[in-house]
Design a protein around this motif. Sequence first.
Motif, PDB file in Angstrom:
ATOM      1  N   ARG A  53       5.058   5.705  -3.228  1.00 48.18           N
ATOM      2  CA  ARG A  53       4.814   4.392  -3.817  1.00 48.18           C
ATOM      3  C   ARG A  53       6.150   3.740  -4.102  1.00 48.18           C
ATOM      4  NH1 ARG A  53       0.946   7.698  -6.302  1.00 48.18           N
ATOM      5  NH2 ARG A  53      -1.182   7.057  -5.851  1.00 48.18           N
ATOM      6  N   GLN A 102       0.838  -1.190   0.000  1.00 46.45           N
ATOM      7  CA  GLN A 102       0.000   0.000   0.000  1.00 46.45           C
ATOM      8  C   GLN A 102       0.880   1.249   0.000  1.00 46.45           C
ATOM      9  OE1 GLN A 102      -3.343   0.067  -0.184  1.00 46.45           O
ATOM     10  NE2 GLN A 102      -3.228  -2.149  -0.442  1.00 46.45           N
ATOM     11  N   PRO A 103       0.468   2.290  -0.718  1.00 47.58           N
ATOM     12  CA  PRO A 103       1.245   3.524  -0.688  1.00 47.58           C
ATOM     13  C   PRO A 103       1.188   4.163   0.697  1.00 47.58           C
ATOM     14  CG  PRO A 103      -0.751   3.807  -1.988  1.00 47.58           C
ATOM     15  CD  PRO A 103      -0.684   2.372  -1.593  1.00 47.58           C
ATOM     16  N   ILE A 104       2.228   4.894   1.036  1.00 52.69           N
ATOM     17  CA  ILE A 104       2.284   5.633   2.289  1.00 52.69           C
ATOM     18  C   ILE A 104       1.892   7.075   1.975  1.00 52.69           C
ATOM     19  CG2 ILE A 104       3.780   6.465   4.137  1.00 52.69           C
ATOM     20  CD1 ILE A 104       5.551   3.998   3.583  1.00 52.69           C
ATOM     21  N   THR A 105       0.918   7.609   2.688  1.00 53.70           N
ATOM     22  CA  THR A 105       0.448   8.970   2.440  1.00 53.70           C
ATOM     23  C   THR A 105       0.762   9.841   3.655  1.00 53.70           C
ATOM     24  OG1 THR A 105      -1.348   8.114   1.072  1.00 53.70           O
ATOM     25  CG2 THR A 105      -1.547  10.388   1.828  1.00 53.70           C
ATOM     26  N   LEU A 106       1.504  10.916   3.419  1.00 56.69           N
ATOM     27  CA  LEU A 106       1.829  11.883   4.462  1.00 56.69           C
ATOM     28  C   LEU A 106       1.084  13.174   4.158  1.00 56.69           C
ATOM     29  CD1 LEU A 106       5.701  11.375   4.511  1.00 56.69           C
ATOM     30  CD2 LEU A 106       4.027  10.351   6.045  1.00 56.69           C
ATOM     31  N   ARG A 159       8.254   1.583  -2.404  1.00 62.84           N
ATOM     32  CA  ARG A 159       9.131   1.932  -1.282  1.00 62.84           C
ATOM     33  C   ARG A 159      10.589   1.573  -1.498  1.00 62.84           C
ATOM     34  NH1 ARG A 159       5.281  -0.711   2.970  1.00 62.84           N
ATOM     35  NH2 ARG A 159       3.540  -0.286   1.627  1.00 62.84           N
ATOM     36  N   GLU A 164      -0.791  16.469   0.134  1.00 64.27           N
ATOM     37  CA  GLU A 164      -0.512  15.078   0.461  1.00 64.27           C
ATOM     38  C   GLU A 164       0.691  14.607  -0.336  1.00 64.27           C
ATOM     39  OE1 GLU A 164      -4.706  12.945   1.670  1.00 64.27           O
ATOM     40  OE2 GLU A 164      -3.918  12.662  -0.350  1.00 64.27           O
TER      41      GLU A 164
END
Length: 113
Positions: free
Chosen positions: A39, A25-29, A41, A35
């Motif tokens: 993607r 899953q993508p990490i969203t900050l 990683r 945002e």
Amino acid sequence: MSQDTSNQAEGAEDQQDPDAGHEGQPITLTLGNQELVLRQRYELLSIINDIGIFVFFTVGSIAFYWHELFNVGVTLFVIGSVQLGIRPLIRLTRRIRLRSLTRGTPNEVARDF
């Protein structure tokens, strides 16, 4: 018949690309009203590592111009050398994780991160 052929081509493409859908899953900050979506990683880690190598070796090289910064230059070269060793570890970790998620996939696409 052409629709059948296109479905077969898509299925073959999925088998050729072991990364298809397996990067997690993508990490969203969230930064204020923006945002940042991270993607792939392992590729991202490799890029950050390569930027660090660039910075440490460049600053280390420049430090050799001044005698009083010699130790700083040597230290930065050592850090850069360690980062050169981290790069294959990132690739190996990605491959091991990828293998466990894509068992039975006959071909892998070699991507040098």
